[in-house]
Design a protein around this motif. Structure first.
Motif, mmCIF file in Angstrom:
data_model
loop_
_atom_site.group_PDB
_atom_site.id
_atom_site.type_symbol
_atom_site.label_atom_id
_atom_site.label_comp_id
_atom_site.label_asym_id
_atom_site.label_seq_id
_atom_site.Cartn_x
_atom_site.Cartn_y
_atom_site.Cartn_z
ATOM 1 N N UNK A 111 49.015 -4.414 -26.034
ATOM 2 C CA UNK A 111 47.817 -3.814 -26.029
ATOM 3 C C UNK A 111 47.242 -3.958 -27.504
ATOM 4 N N UNK A 112 45.928 -4.502 -27.688
ATOM 5 C CA UNK A 112 45.366 -4.720 -28.765
ATOM 6 C C UNK A 112 43.978 -4.149 -28.833
ATOM 7 N N UNK A 113 43.663 -3.212 -29.889
ATOM 8 C CA UNK A 113 42.422 -2.647 -29.774
ATOM 9 C C UNK A 113 41.876 -2.464 -31.321
ATOM 10 N N UNK A 114 40.578 -2.585 -31.280
ATOM 11 C CA UNK A 114 39.940 -2.881 -32.546
ATOM 12 C C UNK A 114 38.804 -1.942 -32.886
ATOM 13 N N UNK A 115 38.403 -1.644 -33.980
ATOM 14 C CA UNK A 115 37.236 -0.825 -34.162
ATOM 15 C C UNK A 115 36.728 -1.856 -35.435
ATOM 16 N N UNK A 116 35.522 -2.362 -35.077
ATOM 17 C CA UNK A 116 35.007 -3.546 -36.011
ATOM 18 C C UNK A 116 34.563 -2.841 -37.329
ATOM 19 N N UNK A 117 34.925 -3.713 -38.544
ATOM 20 C CA UNK A 117 34.496 -3.495 -39.631
ATOM 21 C C UNK A 117 32.870 -3.283 -39.973
ATOM 22 N N UNK A 118 32.567 -2.422 -40.732
ATOM 23 C CA UNK A 118 30.800 -2.526 -41.178
ATOM 24 C C UNK A 118 30.336 -3.528 -42.072
ATOM 25 N N UNK A 119 31.331 -3.724 -43.061
ATOM 26 C CA UNK A 119 30.985 -4.481 -44.073
ATOM 27 C C UNK A 119 31.746 -5.902 -44.229
ATOM 28 N N UNK A 120 33.234 -5.777 -44.091
ATOM 29 C CA UNK A 120 34.006 -6.806 -44.051
ATOM 30 C C UNK A 120 34.739 -7.038 -42.855
ATOM 31 N N UNK A 121 34.129 -7.414 -41.825
ATOM 32 C CA UNK A 121 34.844 -7.478 -40.499
ATOM 33 C C UNK A 121 35.657 -8.563 -40.422
ATOM 34 N N UNK A 122 36.042 -9.671 -41.403
ATOM 35 C CA UNK A 122 37.091 -10.638 -41.240
ATOM 36 C C UNK A 122 38.143 -9.974 -42.074
ATOM 37 N N UNK A 123 38.328 -8.914 -42.556
ATOM 38 C CA UNK A 123 39.570 -8.359 -43.061
ATOM 39 C C UNK A 123 40.142 -7.344 -42.207
ATOM 40 N N UNK A 124 41.440 -7.466 -42.064
ATOM 41 C CA UNK A 124 41.954 -6.595 -40.998
ATOM 42 C C UNK A 124 43.017 -5.684 -41.427
ATOM 43 N N UNK A 125 43.022 -4.555 -41.173
ATOM 44 C CA UNK A 125 43.930 -3.580 -41.301
ATOM 45 C C UNK A 125 44.642 -2.977 -39.940
ATOM 46 N N UNK A 126 45.872 -3.409 -40.017
ATOM 47 C CA UNK A 126 46.585 -3.472 -38.665
ATOM 48 C C UNK A 126 47.878 -2.307 -38.547
ATOM 49 N N UNK A 127 47.779 -1.588 -37.317
ATOM 50 C CA UNK A 127 48.636 -0.451 -37.358
ATOM 51 C C UNK A 127 49.463 -0.797 -35.794
ATOM 52 N N UNK B 190 34.774 0.112 -43.426
ATOM 53 C CA UNK B 190 34.507 -1.013 -44.090
ATOM 54 C C UNK B 190 34.910 -2.241 -43.489
ATOM 55 N N UNK B 191 36.336 -2.318 -43.324
ATOM 56 C CA UNK B 191 37.253 -3.340 -42.642
ATOM 57 C C UNK B 191 37.446 -3.060 -41.090
ATOM 58 N N UNK B 192 37.651 -4.232 -40.272
ATOM 59 C CA UNK B 192 38.077 -4.038 -38.861
ATOM 60 C C UNK B 192 39.683 -3.530 -38.951
ATOM 61 N N UNK B 193 39.789 -2.448 -38.116
ATOM 62 C CA UNK B 193 40.874 -1.654 -37.806
ATOM 63 C C UNK B 193 41.622 -2.339 -36.502
ATOM 64 N N UNK B 194 42.686 -2.626 -36.640
ATOM 65 C CA UNK B 194 43.413 -3.243 -35.316
ATOM 66 C C UNK B 194 44.479 -2.335 -34.987
ATOM 67 N N UNK B 195 44.569 -1.815 -33.823
ATOM 68 C CA UNK B 195 45.539 -0.992 -33.188
ATOM 69 C C UNK B 195 46.277 -1.778 -32.037
ATOM 70 N N UNK B 196 47.687 -1.906 -32.388
ATOM 71 C CA UNK B 196 48.356 -2.587 -31.578
ATOM 72 C C UNK B 196 49.638 -1.617 -31.051
ATOM 73 N N UNK B 197 49.824 -1.932 -29.753
ATOM 74 C CA UNK B 197 51.134 -1.293 -29.034
ATOM 75 C C UNK B 197 52.070 -2.447 -28.431
#
Length: 788
Positions: free
Chosen positions: A353-369, A408-415
């Motif tokens: 399961x891959x879920x994202x909150x898009x970043x507002x300023x740097x969407x092509x930088x990903x912080x992954x959980x 600022x950056x895209x957040x990616x939640x993974x289960x």
């Protein structure tokens, strides 16, 4: 899990006799006025806003919601390929969408064997059966889900080789290489034998690997109550300890690479090119089965031969014997064992399961959980205690977005799916997206099992200062102090000498490095993404790790019964995700890395010196007849073999690389301090992204495309799981393991290659430093003296 504890994993490692609680992990403490200080990588205005949003976030997670998440997700067995595994993934997908995430399920198709035939029999001298192991875990009337027998995976070790073998039974303690050296001196051979080893001492997959290397034809692994049962806690259901019929399932795949055994290095998509099963290097070569200590007792009782050394004796009320030996006064073993294990070798679907909150300023930088959702059976503790917290964390972030927060950056939640058999889901996802991750990934933050007690923090040392700062802002739910301050006190209480002094004085408590055991492996070791693994534990007593009793009833009665440490996990992990996602300048700190790398270089030097001294002393004692004189004639033990003294190695490349890294880290931190001066106005512009793009390549610079010697999948040159430790980490692994395995030429060559990697890392940091300096305003001109 496959594996901190885990599977990292916390519980798997908790079963080791020397690691009853989570390993000494580094933690942190910041200044007492941290709430007022400027956050690393933030301008003053952004720092104040971030602190306000984080305070709002930490008030949102609800323990009762975490509890209900667990109740739902662990309601039925949900191993890889099961109906409830898919059902859980679809339920979580719907929840992420409800919370405002852009979510999808990503499928992979992996080899996942399940048992077809299982048998363990004790035979008499004529070959007749004296005892047949039950290989079952009985229903516990008090436990309402332990009766779901039609859906439960049987007790087995995944990726065991198929086989039908008979041989004498030999007890090998934990089944490590050191144990086999002891057997050699005792005159005991396992060639043609079935070995029985107790869980602990090393990851389970090492036991059949080493047994096969010594000629054994089969392997049985049992849970000894001294490590995992009534020696730790009252037996379930009276207490939390493993009952006499409890069995630890788990994968026993070799450590050459994680993930799908048939698609090394590439994602296991439908059209992926696959190896033949017989050609996979990580499927165990001999049949393996796990058993309970109830089933193990008749087997161990039947073994004759020499009495086991004192350190080999467990908690069962019997005399532990080793088995057939040579030249002893003991009667030879009468124990012959028939072991049969055959699997259905099926390809099963995974549901990541891959879920994202898009970043507002740097969407092509990903912080992954990430956390995984599959289990061996119901898996309330492993992994749902972590999954439930991750979901509540995600719900709370979704609530912040509704209130106007925009990361600022895209957040990616993974289960992840398929972690238990071999970190399948995360590895296949990383292998599929590795090029994109190398361009976009800023950080991966992992959790797994979670319990009651102290925080543990492990990970990349460039994130050490960062996670210290985050954890300083989260309160322990039972003590009221920060989770970092509490952990510092634990470190002081448990350490000695210089380690204790450092725990008191060092601003940041050290992070332990990551080995194997959970879903961070592919991110760190294959893609070069700076990674963290965190959770709570240490005050739980007993475990139902990988058994049918790891369920909601057990967890809610004996673990984090109020689910407040689930909330604390959501608070610290969510705060870290927010802080990394919103920072203007990525808050990496290379000074801590340089300091740690210097300690690693010192360690490998000391390791060589220890090997030289130990071999010299041993050879001297052989020549002096010490071993012959001290051997009991009625129970002889042979002298060890004479060994060639280790040569001196050239550590200069490592010293040069470590010095270059230290100098580069110092200059970068100077530039950061300048940028943060006067409220950090220099961090506020769009040009800071140019620095961040360089910073994102710093962890990647530790990768070698050639990989480790003999294990090319593992690219990282600072950290890797040990080839003979499994979960346990080896730092500077190419050099350290070559010394440990006495491959001196390889050690010399690796010192050169790793030294070059450190110099490459230094060059990347230097480039980021120069770019950051170019964005700083010129220093103000100095007024000339008036002359008056």
């Amino acid at each position: 899990m496959t594996p901190s504890k885990s599977c990292s994993k916390l519980l798997a490692l908790a079963l080791l006799p020397t690691l009853i609680f989570p390993p000494q992990l580094a933690l942190a403490q910041q200044k007492t006025d941290s709430a007022k200080s400027l956050l690393d990588g933030y301008s003053k205005a952004a720092s104040d806003a971030e602190r306000a949003w984080e305070e709002k976030f930490r008030a949102l997670p609800v323990p009762d919601t975490i509890k209900e998440n667990m109740r739902r997700l662990s309601a039925r067995p949900h191993h890889v390929g099961s109906p409830y595994d898919k059902d859980n993934a679809e339920w979580m997908l719907a929840k992420f969408k409800e919370w405002g995430f852009d979510a999808q399920i990503e499928n992979f198709y992996v080899l996942f064997p399940t048992p077809k035939e299982r048998l363990v029999q004790l035979l008499d001298a004529s070959g007749a059966t004296k005892f047949t192991a039950s290989l079952k875990e009985p229903v516990v009337p008090e436990d309402p889900t332990s009766n779901q027998t039609a859906e439960q995976l049987p007790t087995y070790n995944a990726y065991s080789g198929d086989g039908d073998v008979t041989g004498p039974l030999v007890y090998v303690n934990y089944g490590t290489r050191d144990d086999y050296e002891e057997l050699d001196r005792l005159g005991v051979s396992v060639k043609g034998a079935v070995v029985i080893a107790r869980y602990g001492g090393a990851w389970r997959g090492i036991k059949p690997k080493v047994a096969a290397e010594h000629g054994a034809v089969g392997c049985i692994i049992y849970s000894d109550p001294a490590n995992d049962g009534y020696g730790v806690a009252e037996s379930y259901p009276k207490g939390a300890g493993r009952p006499k019929d409890g069995v630890q399932r788990g994968g026993v795949n070799d450590t050459a690479f994680p993930g799908d055994p048939l698609t090394p290095g590439v994602g296991a998509t439908k059209d992926a090119k696959r190896l033949d099963i017989k050609d996979s290097p990580i499927i165990t070569k001999i049949p393996v089965l796990p058993i309970s200590y109830a089933d193990a007792t008749p087997l161990l009782t039947a073994i004759g031969g020499r009495v086991a050394p004192a350190t080999w004796r467990g908690g069962l009320p019997l005399t532990y014997h080793i088995g057939q030996g040579q030249g002893t006064s003991e009667a030879p073993s009468a124990a012959q064992v028939h072991l049969k294990m055959f699997s259905n070798w099926d390809i099963k679907p995974l549901y990541d399961v891959i879920a994202k909150i898009p970043g507002s300023t740097s969407p092509d930088e990903w912080v992954i959980r990430g956390n995984h959702h599959d289990a061996w059976v119901n898996g309330a503790d492993d992994p749902i205690s972590g999954t439930s917290a991750e979901l509540e964390e995600a719900r709370s972030l979704g609530e912040l977005v509704k209130q106007g927060w925009k990361p600022r950056r895209t957040i990616v939640y993974c289960v992840w799916d398929g972690e238990e058999p071999g970190t399948l889901g995360s590895t296949e996802w990383v292998e599929t997206h590795v090029d994109e991750l190398k361009q976009k990934a800023v950080m991966y933050l992992n959790s797994d099992s979670n319990g009651r007690g102290y925080v543990f923090l492990e990970g990349s040392h460039g994130l050490e200062h960062f996670i210290n700062g985050v954890a300083a802002d989260v309160k322990d739910p039972e003590k009221g102090t920060s989770i970092l301050e509490r952990r510092r006190k634990v470190e002081i209480a448990r350490s000695h000498g210089s380690d204790r002094a450092e725990a008191r004085s060092r601003t940041d408590l050290r992070l332990s490095a990551l080995g194997d055991g959970s879903d961070y492996v592919a991110f760190q070791d294959f893609a070069g993404v700076p990674s963290l693994d965190l959770g709570f534990g240490g005050e739980d007593r007993g475990s139902q790790y990988h058994s049918i009793y790891d369920d909601f009833y057990w967890y809610s009665h004996f673990a984090d019964t109020e689910f407040v440490y689930g909330r604390a996990l959501a608070q610290v992990a969510g705060s870290a995700i927010m802080r990394m996602a919103d920072a203007e300048l990525l808050p990496y700190n290379f000074a801590n890395t340089a300091d740690t790398v210097s300690t690693y270089v010192d360690e490998v030097k000391k390791l060589l010196k220890t090997e030289q001294d130990d071999i010299a002393e041993k050879n001297k004692e052989i020549d002096e007849g010490v071993f012959e004189a001290t051997s009991d004639p009625k129970n002889p033990i042979a002298a060890p073999k004479h060994e060639t003294a280790p040569p001196f190695l050239n550590f200069a490349p490592l010293d040069n690389g470590a010095t270059a890294l230290t100098n580069s880290a110092r200059e970068y931190q100077k530039a950061v301090k300048t940028a943060e001066a006067n409220g950090g106005a220099a961090l506020d512009g769009t040009s800071i992204d140019q620095v961040n793009q360089l910073l994102m390549q710093t962890e990647r610079a530790y990768l070698s495309q050639a990989g480790l010697p003999g294990r090319t999948w593992f690219k990282h040159q600072l950290y890797a799981p040990g080839a003979y430790t499994g979960y346990g980490v080896k730092t500077l692994p190419a050099v350290r393991e070559a010394i440990e395995q006495r491959k001196w030429t390889e050690a010399d060559e690796s010192a050169i290659s790793v030294g070059k990697i450190l110099e490459n890392e230094s060059a990347v940091i230097n480039a980021a430093t120069e770019k950051l300096k170019s964005l700083l305003p010129p220093p103000a001109a100095t007024e000339p003296a008036s002359g008056k």
